[in-house]
Design a protein around this motif. Structure first.
Motif, mmCIF file in Angstrom:
data_model
loop_
_atom_site.group_PDB
_atom_site.id
_atom_site.type_symbol
_atom_site.label_atom_id
_atom_site.label_comp_id
_atom_site.label_asym_id
_atom_site.label_seq_id
_atom_site.Cartn_x
_atom_site.Cartn_y
_atom_site.Cartn_z
ATOM 1 N N ARG A 47 104.705 37.854 17.012
ATOM 2 C CA ARG A 47 104.861 36.414 17.173
ATOM 3 C C ARG A 47 105.204 36.036 18.620
ATOM 4 N N HIS A 48 105.166 37.021 19.475
ATOM 5 C CA HIS A 48 105.325 36.735 20.907
ATOM 6 C C HIS A 48 104.097 37.310 21.602
ATOM 7 N N ALA A 49 103.046 36.512 21.655
ATOM 8 C CA ALA A 49 101.774 36.951 22.229
ATOM 9 C C ALA A 49 101.304 35.953 23.277
ATOM 10 N N THR A 50 100.746 36.485 24.337
ATOM 11 C CA THR A 50 100.201 35.656 25.405
ATOM 12 C C THR A 50 98.722 35.977 25.558
ATOM 13 N N PHE A 51 97.878 34.923 25.494
ATOM 14 C CA PHE A 51 96.440 35.103 25.601
ATOM 15 C C PHE A 51 95.911 34.412 26.847
ATOM 16 N N GLN A 52 95.121 35.125 27.611
ATOM 17 C CA GLN A 52 94.373 34.490 28.693
ATOM 18 C C GLN A 52 92.941 34.331 28.201
ATOM 19 N N VAL A 53 92.590 33.090 27.898
ATOM 20 C CA VAL A 53 91.265 32.793 27.354
ATOM 21 C C VAL A 53 90.329 32.412 28.495
ATOM 22 N N GLU A 54 89.191 33.094 28.545
ATOM 23 C CA GLU A 54 88.240 32.892 29.635
ATOM 24 C C GLU A 54 86.856 32.560 29.079
ATOM 25 N N GLY A 93 96.878 30.273 28.375
ATOM 26 C CA GLY A 93 97.622 31.189 27.524
ATOM 27 C C GLY A 93 98.445 30.482 26.491
ATOM 28 N N ALA A 94 98.986 31.284 25.568
ATOM 29 C CA ALA A 94 99.858 30.737 24.534
ATOM 30 C C ALA A 94 100.855 31.798 24.143
ATOM 31 N N GLY A 95 102.078 31.399 23.790
ATOM 32 C CA GLY A 95 103.088 32.362 23.361
ATOM 33 C C GLY A 95 103.836 31.844 22.160
ATOM 34 N N HIS A 96 104.264 32.751 21.309
ATOM 35 C CA HIS A 96 105.019 32.378 20.122
ATOM 36 C C HIS A 96 106.223 33.282 20.024
ATOM 37 N N SER A 97 107.327 32.745 19.482
ATOM 38 C CA SER A 97 108.545 33.538 19.391
ATOM 39 C C SER A 97 109.245 33.271 18.079
ATOM 40 N N HIS A 98 109.980 34.280 17.579
ATOM 41 C CA HIS A 98 110.789 34.100 16.385
ATOM 42 C C HIS A 98 112.241 34.415 16.713
ATOM 43 N N GLY A 99 112.686 33.996 17.886
ATOM 44 C CA GLY A 99 114.022 34.305 18.376
ATOM 45 C C GLY A 99 115.140 33.780 17.505
ATOM 46 N N HIS A 100 114.952 32.581 16.879
ATOM 47 C CA HIS A 100 116.015 31.991 16.072
ATOM 48 C C HIS A 100 116.333 32.882 14.877
ATOM 49 N N ASP A 101 115.300 33.299 14.122
ATOM 50 C CA ASP A 101 115.507 34.160 12.960
ATOM 51 C C ASP A 101 116.101 35.492 13.390
ATOM 52 N N HIS A 102 115.637 36.003 14.514
ATOM 53 C CA HIS A 102 116.121 37.282 15.032
ATOM 54 C C HIS A 102 117.607 37.180 15.353
ATOM 55 N N ASN A 114 107.999 43.015 18.866
ATOM 56 C CA ASN A 114 106.849 43.496 19.637
ATOM 57 C C ASN A 114 106.202 42.345 20.396
ATOM 58 N N SER A 115 105.661 42.657 21.563
ATOM 59 C CA SER A 115 104.996 41.647 22.391
ATOM 60 C C SER A 115 103.590 42.119 22.737
ATOM 61 N N LEU A 116 102.750 41.140 23.074
ATOM 62 C CA LEU A 116 101.357 41.442 23.373
ATOM 63 C C LEU A 116 100.849 40.479 24.428
ATOM 64 N N SER A 117 100.063 40.988 25.372
ATOM 65 C CA SER A 117 99.335 40.125 26.296
ATOM 66 C C SER A 117 97.907 40.659 26.367
ATOM 67 N N VAL A 118 96.940 39.758 26.446
ATOM 68 C CA VAL A 118 95.547 40.196 26.395
ATOM 69 C C VAL A 118 94.631 39.112 26.959
ATOM 70 N N HIS A 119 93.533 39.542 27.573
ATOM 71 C CA HIS A 119 92.487 38.630 28.028
ATOM 72 C C HIS A 119 91.412 38.555 26.946
ATOM 73 N N VAL A 120 91.011 37.357 26.598
ATOM 74 C CA VAL A 120 89.989 37.158 25.564
ATOM 75 C C VAL A 120 88.879 36.278 26.134
ATOM 76 N N THR A 121 87.669 36.795 26.098
ATOM 77 C CA THR A 121 86.511 36.038 26.587
ATOM 78 C C THR A 121 85.791 35.403 25.401
ATOM 79 N N VAL A 122 85.535 34.087 25.497
ATOM 80 C CA VAL A 122 84.846 33.371 24.415
ATOM 81 C C VAL A 122 83.617 32.661 24.993
ATOM 82 N N THR A 123 82.731 32.306 24.102
ATOM 83 C CA THR A 123 81.513 31.644 24.557
ATOM 84 C C THR A 123 81.830 30.238 25.074
ATOM 85 N N ASP A 124 81.026 29.779 25.997
ATOM 86 C CA ASP A 124 81.199 28.421 26.526
ATOM 87 C C ASP A 124 81.005 27.390 25.427
#
Length: 309
Positions: free
Chosen positions: A287-294, A2-11, A251-261
């Motif tokens: 800018r606060h998103a978490t991805f589970q890459v499979e 996964g990966a996450g991004h934040s813009h807390g400082h500007d906020h 806003n926040s987002l979490s999602v599973h993403v399947t990619v080719t081998d």
């Protein structure tokens, strides 16, 4: 993965500036509150008292907003991994509920005065209402430069705006009483102020409720998010997408993403995560998103239930 991004400082920086504006509004509101209470006592005007009561609500709302904004800057920790940003939403909800109470009180009292009119000094009522209007306009000028995507700031802005409209109604009612002696104009103006308060209170409760219930952000098109993520090279499936709001403008987002081998082997996980993050940040401001890459070979092990997107 996964990966996450934040813009807390500007906020946080933006919220600090807004706190300075709220302090100015509190000073103005507190001063005019005292003036209008004196004016209501001297003139016998319910509309002025209503405006003064709403001013008191405004002052309380601003104090809550200031406290919540400060609490929201506290750093995250193991017991509050997102920090205390939701304090701002709770403050907005409290403001809205208090407004509803004020609305009910004004309506009930005004109906009583329609049945049994009370003598009101229209000339003095106009003078005090004009002072209230000038103060409200000054507060609106201060808040107009604040971040009104914040429910907290928006709640304070709406209260002051309603107060300004209430002052206009009090001026009109006072002029009518002054020129014609029709004392019921005071109660009619009070009912009109109550009517102004009601829809704004309900709208604020609705918006705060959406955040607290972690509903999908109203301005986010989930279908468009799925489409954009699916267009990232190498992506073959997107599922288990969840979107919510931490606090106003976050806003926040979490999602599973399947990619080719092959994509994983050739481009690597880091490059794919960067593309996915840039996609939602650029197109949807998330800018606060978490991805589970499979890998695609893992797709058969996923439980794609009916609650997954």
């Amino acid at each position: 993965m996964g990966a996450g991004h934040s813009h807390g400082h500007d906020h946080a920086a933006g919220r600090a500036v807004d706190r300075g504006r709220l302090v100015k509004v509190l000073a103005i509101t507190g001063t005019v509150l005292v003036v209008e209470v004196v004016g209501a006592w001297l003139t016998g005007s319910l509309a002025l008292l209503a405006d003064a009561g709403h001013m008191a609500t405004d002052a309380t709302a601003v104090l809550i907003a200031l406290s919540a904004s400060w609490v929201a800057t506290r750093p995250s920790g193991p017991r509050a991994t997102f920090g205390l940003h939701r304090a701002e939403i709770l403050a907005a909800l409290v403001n809205a509920v208090v407004l509803l109470g004020v609305c009910g009180f004004l309506g009930w009292t005004a109906i009583g005065r329609l049945v049994e009119p009370t003598e009101v000094h229209g000339e003095g009522m106009v003078g005090f209402a004009v002072l209230g209007l000038l103060a409200n306009l000054a507060s609106l000028a201060v808040l107009a430069r604040a971040d009104r995507t914040s429910l907290n700031i928006r709640g304070a802005f709406l209260e002051v705006l309603t107060d300004a409209l209430g002052s206009v109604l009090a001026i009109v009612a006072g002029a009518v009483i002054w020129l014609t002696g029709f004392d019921r104009a005071d109660a009619i103006a009070t009912l009109a102020i109550a009517v102004l308060i009601l829809p704004r209170s309900l709208a604020l409760i609705r918006d705060a409720g959406r955040v607290l219930l972690e509903a999908t952000p109203a301005d986010l098109d989930v279908a468009a998010v799925l489409e954009h993520l699916s267009d990232v090279p190498g992506v073959v499936a997107v599922h288990d997408l969840h979107a919510w709001t931490i606090t106003s403008g976050m806003n926040s987002l979490s999602v599973h993403v399947t990619v080719t081998d092959d994509a994983l082997a050739v481009r690597g996980l880091g490059a794919i995560l960067d593309e996915l993050s840039e996609c939602v940040a650029e197109h949807f401001g998330i800018r606060h998103a978490t991805f589970q890459v499979e890998p695609e070979s893992h797709l058969s092990h996923e439980d794609l239930g009916s609650d997954c997107l």
